[in-house]
Write a protein that holds these residues in place. Structure first.
Motif, PDB file in Angstrom:
ATOM      1  N   VAL A 185       0.793  -1.006  -0.017  1.00  0.00           N
ATOM      2  CA  VAL A 185       0.032   0.030  -0.182  1.00  0.00           C
ATOM      3  C   VAL A 185       0.754   1.182  -0.112  1.00  0.00           C
ATOM      4  CG1 VAL A 185      -0.261   0.116   2.679  1.00  0.00           C
ATOM      5  CG2 VAL A 185      -1.897   1.139   1.223  1.00  0.00           C
ATOM      6  N   PHE A 186       0.587   2.239  -0.704  1.00  0.00           N
ATOM      7  CA  PHE A 186       1.462   3.432  -0.858  1.00  0.00           C
ATOM      8  C   PHE A 186       0.615   4.515  -1.197  1.00  0.00           C
ATOM      9  CE2 PHE A 186       0.816   1.701  -5.022  1.00  0.00           C
ATOM     10  CZ  PHE A 186       0.849   2.543  -6.029  1.00  0.00           C
ATOM     11  N   ILE A 187       1.308   5.720  -1.192  1.00  0.00           N
ATOM     12  CA  ILE A 187       0.558   7.123  -1.687  1.00  0.00           C
ATOM     13  C   ILE A 187       1.000   7.294  -3.085  1.00  0.00           C
ATOM     14  CG2 ILE A 187       0.320   9.564  -1.260  1.00  0.00           C
ATOM     15  CD1 ILE A 187      -0.681   7.570   1.216  1.00  0.00           C
ATOM     16  N   ASP A 188      -0.219   7.229  -3.861  1.00  0.00           N
ATOM     17  CA  ASP A 188      -0.022   7.544  -5.496  1.00  0.00           C
ATOM     18  C   ASP A 188      -0.184   9.108  -5.488  1.00  0.00           C
ATOM     19  OD1 ASP A 188      -0.307   6.630  -8.438  1.00  0.00           O
ATOM     20  OD2 ASP A 188      -1.786   8.280  -7.902  1.00  0.00           O
ATOM     21  N   ASP A 217      -9.647  13.378  -2.714  1.00  0.00           N
ATOM     22  CA  ASP A 217     -10.112  14.498  -2.320  1.00  0.00           C
ATOM     23  C   ASP A 217      -9.929  14.923  -0.837  1.00  0.00           C
ATOM     24  OD1 ASP A 217     -11.563  12.345  -1.198  1.00  0.00           O
ATOM     25  OD2 ASP A 217     -13.703  13.129  -1.739  1.00  0.00           O
ATOM     26  N   GLU A 218      -8.974  13.881  -0.348  1.00  0.00           N
ATOM     27  CA  GLU A 218      -8.491  14.348   0.939  1.00  0.00           C
ATOM     28  C   GLU A 218      -6.856  13.953   0.997  1.00  0.00           C
ATOM     29  OE1 GLU A 218     -10.704  12.037   3.970  1.00  0.00           O
ATOM     30  OE2 GLU A 218     -12.236  13.204   3.947  1.00  0.00           O
ATOM     31  N   LEU A 219      -6.218  14.687   1.801  1.00  0.00           N
ATOM     32  CA  LEU A 219      -4.919  14.392   1.963  1.00  0.00           C
ATOM     33  C   LEU A 219      -4.804  13.110   2.748  1.00  0.00           C
ATOM     34  CD1 LEU A 219      -1.739  15.211   1.534  1.00  0.00           C
ATOM     35  CD2 LEU A 219      -1.997  16.470   3.480  1.00  0.00           C
ATOM     36  N   VAL A 220      -3.874  12.112   2.149  1.00  0.00           N
ATOM     37  CA  VAL A 220      -3.779  11.134   3.165  1.00  0.00           C
ATOM     38  C   VAL A 220      -2.331  10.835   3.254  1.00  0.00           C
ATOM     39  CG1 VAL A 220      -6.027   9.900   2.173  1.00  0.00           C
ATOM     40  CG2 VAL A 220      -3.913   9.664   0.928  1.00  0.00           C
ATOM     41  N   LEU A 221      -1.783  10.285   4.130  1.00  0.00           N
ATOM     42  CA  LEU A 221      -0.492   9.970   4.798  1.00  0.00           C
ATOM     43  C   LEU A 221      -0.458   8.637   5.481  1.00  0.00           C
ATOM     44  CD1 LEU A 221       0.473  13.387   5.856  1.00  0.00           C
ATOM     45  CD2 LEU A 221       1.022  12.559   3.734  1.00  0.00           C
ATOM     46  N   THR A 222       0.985   8.217   5.667  1.00  0.00           N
ATOM     47  CA  THR A 222       1.265   7.146   6.342  1.00  0.00           C
ATOM     48  C   THR A 222       0.508   5.839   6.293  1.00  0.00           C
ATOM     49  OG1 THR A 222       0.454   8.194   8.379  1.00  0.00           O
ATOM     50  CG2 THR A 222       2.699   8.458   7.839  1.00  0.00           C
ATOM     51  N   THR A 436       5.537   1.936 -11.001  1.00  0.00           N
ATOM     52  CA  THR A 436       4.279   2.477 -10.379  1.00  0.00           C
ATOM     53  C   THR A 436       3.642   3.401 -11.520  1.00  0.00           C
ATOM     54  OG1 THR A 436       5.307   4.501  -9.333  1.00  0.00           O
ATOM     55  CG2 THR A 436       4.772   2.458  -7.839  1.00  0.00           C
ATOM     56  N   PRO A 437       2.183   3.622 -11.481  1.00  0.00           N
ATOM     57  CA  PRO A 437       1.621   4.337 -12.754  1.00  0.00           C
ATOM     58  C   PRO A 437       2.160   5.648 -12.610  1.00  0.00           C
ATOM     59  CG  PRO A 437       0.164   3.254 -11.338  1.00  0.00           C
ATOM     60  CD  PRO A 437       1.430   2.894 -10.680  1.00  0.00           C
ATOM     61  N   SER A 438       2.491   6.253 -11.432  1.00  0.00           N
ATOM     62  CA  SER A 438       2.704   7.785 -11.296  1.00  0.00           C
ATOM     63  C   SER A 438       3.774   8.092 -10.481  1.00  0.00           C
ATOM     64  CB  SER A 438       1.641   8.612 -11.201  1.00  0.00           C
ATOM     65  OG  SER A 438       0.885   8.328 -10.153  1.00  0.00           O
ATOM     66  N   TYR A 439       3.920   8.928  -9.745  1.00  0.00           N
ATOM     67  CA  TYR A 439       4.920   9.153  -8.542  1.00  0.00           C
ATOM     68  C   TYR A 439       4.158   8.280  -7.456  1.00  0.00           C
ATOM     69  CZ  TYR A 439       6.901  13.310 -11.238  1.00  0.00           C
ATOM     70  OH  TYR A 439       7.252  13.981 -12.253  1.00  0.00           O
ATOM     71  N   ALA A 440       4.969   7.934  -6.581  1.00  0.00           N
ATOM     72  CA  ALA A 440       4.762   7.055  -5.442  1.00  0.00           C
ATOM     73  C   ALA A 440       5.496   7.281  -4.134  1.00  0.00           C
ATOM     74  CB  ALA A 440       4.813   5.632  -5.842  1.00  0.00           C
ATOM     75  N   SER A 441       5.045   7.310  -2.924  1.00  0.00           N
ATOM     76  CA  SER A 441       5.672   7.416  -1.805  1.00  0.00           C
ATOM     77  C   SER A 441       5.163   6.711  -0.645  1.00  0.00           C
ATOM     78  CB  SER A 441       5.636   9.370  -1.374  1.00  0.00           C
ATOM     79  OG  SER A 441       4.443   9.299  -0.950  1.00  0.00           O
ATOM     80  N   ASP A 442       5.576   6.720   0.521  1.00  0.00           N
ATOM     81  CA  ASP A 442       5.274   6.161   1.866  1.00  0.00           C
ATOM     82  C   ASP A 442       4.764   4.720   1.700  1.00  0.00           C
ATOM     83  OD1 ASP A 442       5.114   6.287   4.564  1.00  0.00           O
ATOM     84  OD2 ASP A 442       3.635   8.188   4.346  1.00  0.00           O
ATOM     85  N   PRO A 443       5.458   3.815   1.086  1.00  0.00           N
ATOM     86  CA  PRO A 443       4.932   2.558   1.048  1.00  0.00           C
ATOM     87  C   PRO A 443       4.960   1.690   2.345  1.00  0.00           C
ATOM     88  CG  PRO A 443       7.320   2.481   0.538  1.00  0.00           C
ATOM     89  CD  PRO A 443       6.870   3.833   0.899  1.00  0.00           C
TER      90      PRO A 443
END
Length: 450
Positions: A185-188, A217-222, A436-443
């Protein structure tokens, strides 16, 4: 010589769970297996020499299964190669063709191309529409079968079958559990740098099967996985207030863990999945708290004027590691899971952050900032044995594979570009970019699905 297939229960798989046949937990063995493998990989030495392994295409039961059979073979080959422990041989070098996966191979043909291990298999469609996948793993030089299993699954689940077979091969030859039948699971991240849309996403560990879990529509993290179920916890900054959510990946059901005053950071599950540990900011400092998910009772674990954050449990649940600037700059501390006197374990140059305990319990991974670089490293829980695995510009957020052998992290090169995911072995070898399809962070890496 043809090896018969017995009739014991085999694994039946679907996307949500495993349905075991007549004998709970049993795997159907295909033919004889020696008590101890002759061929194995020593993965504890400093410089691992990858094992040459031959993976001819699985044999299709009918021409209709040829494409799936070829694809299953390709996934297995890709998994093993990315691990850095195996070197799949180019099929163009093969001097033999496998037409009957039940037959004992002509081992001299495979020794001629220096294959040390050989995998043969077959994909057939059953009368009820399910796919049957079977494989055998051979020690080429000893001329022995090391493993053999069969699986039944729905036609759309063939990719997971390939991951499970990869894990079986990996475990037989290394003695460690595999990690291929798992998810990330990660942040796209999409859009211009100053207006990034961040969505929660999930994919197979090899980058395939991307599915979006939030709309953006909402900022998601961690995001973080429950070690015992396919459930995640994450932070959302919608409606002007940070909230900690629980999300069931399979059902899509979402619930709020709690609305906490001030800011909340880095929620993470306990090893038994019954609690969530996090950092809550009150005033100018933040401390570590644990919430029992059943009773909703909150326990304060630290009480200092410093910033204590990013807590992570040891796999046995007895201790936690966390980041704190109580010594002047961010360092890693370890204390009992019930609270108590924290012990600092990091003493190197620079600052340390995002500690995470290995599933094996042997090391703690971290992000380290020093000399204008961001490094990913590991350290023993007693503070000894610090090792930097990779360093560069803005590496961050390590997460362990289920077997503790591989780390994933994200790297942001800065400028107008965006972050991407990478993996590296805990020895510091075999760094690879994850598609990944686009930029990705926080896996965050899931536990094994099976």
């Amino acid at each position: 010589m043809s090896l018969p297939l017995p009739d014991p229960s085999a694994l039946t798989l679907n996307r949500r769970h495993l349905l075991i046949g007549a004998s709970a937990g049993a795997l159907a063995a295909l033919g004889p297996r020696p008590a101890q493998a002759v061929l194995n990989v020593d993965i504890n030495q400093g410089n691992v020499q990858p094992i040459p392994i031959a993976l001819p295409d699985f044999v299709p039961g009918t021409p209709g299964e040829a494409e799936v059979a070829h694809s299953v073979t390709g996934i297995i080959s890709g998994n093993l190669q990315r691990s850095g422990l195996f070197a799949p041989i180019n099929p163009q070098a093969f001097v033999a063709k496998v037409a009957d996966s039940d037959a004992v191979p002509r081992f001299p043909d495979w020794r001629a191309i220096n294959a040390q291990a050989l995998v043969t298999g077959r994909i057939t469609r059953q009368g009820d529409g399910r796919l049957k996948a079977e494989f055998r793993l051979w020690d080429v030089f000893a001329g022995q079968q090391l493993d053999g299993k069969q699986y039944f699954t729905t036609p759309d689940n063939w990719r997971r079958i390939a991951h499970i077979i990869s894990d079986a091969i990996y475990e037989t030859l290394t003695g460690e559990k595999g990690y291929f039948d798992s998810r990330i699971v990660f942040i796209d991240e999409t859009g211009p740098k100053d207006r990034r849309v961040k969505r929660l996403a999930i994919m197979d560990q090899d980058g395939y099967g991307v599915r979006y879990l939030t709309r953006g529509d909402e900022l998601v993290l961690t995001p973080r996985f429950n070690p015992t179920t396919q459930e995640i916890t994450y932070m959302s900054y919608g409606q002007g207030q940070p909230r900690v959510y629980l999300l069931n990946i399979e059902t899509g059901q979402r619930e709020v863990v709690g609305n906490f005053p001030g800011m909340t950071f880095a929620p993470r599950f306990s090893p038994d999945g019954g609690s969530v540990i996090m950092s809550l900011q009150r005033g100018g400092n933040s401390n570590i708290f644990a919430m029992n998910l059943g009773s909703k009772a909150i326990t304060r674990l630290t009480d200092s004027a410093a910033i204590d954050t990013a807590p992570s449990y040891a796999p046995d649940g007895s201790r936690i590691c966390f980041e704190s600037d109580r010594g002047g700059k961010p360092q890693i501390y370890v204390m009992p899971a019930t609270g108590g006197n924290p012990q600092r374990i990091s003493f190197g140059e620079g600052s340390y952050s995002t500690p995470v305990w290995s599933p094996r319990g042997d090391v703690i991974a971290f992000t380290k900032q020093f000399g204008g670089q961001f490094a990913i490293g590991v350290i023993n829980p007693d503070g000894s044995g610090e090792r930097i695995l990779t360093a560069g510009f803005h590496n961050e957020g390590p997460t362990f594979a289920p077997n503790g052998r591989v780390l994933m992290f994200f790297r942001d090169p800065g400028g107008n570009a965006g972050p991407a995911l990478f993996t590296i072995d805990i020895t510091g070898r075999n760094e690879q970019k994850v598609p990944t399809p686009s930029y990705a962070s926080d896996p965050a890496w899931s536990p094994l699905l099976s």
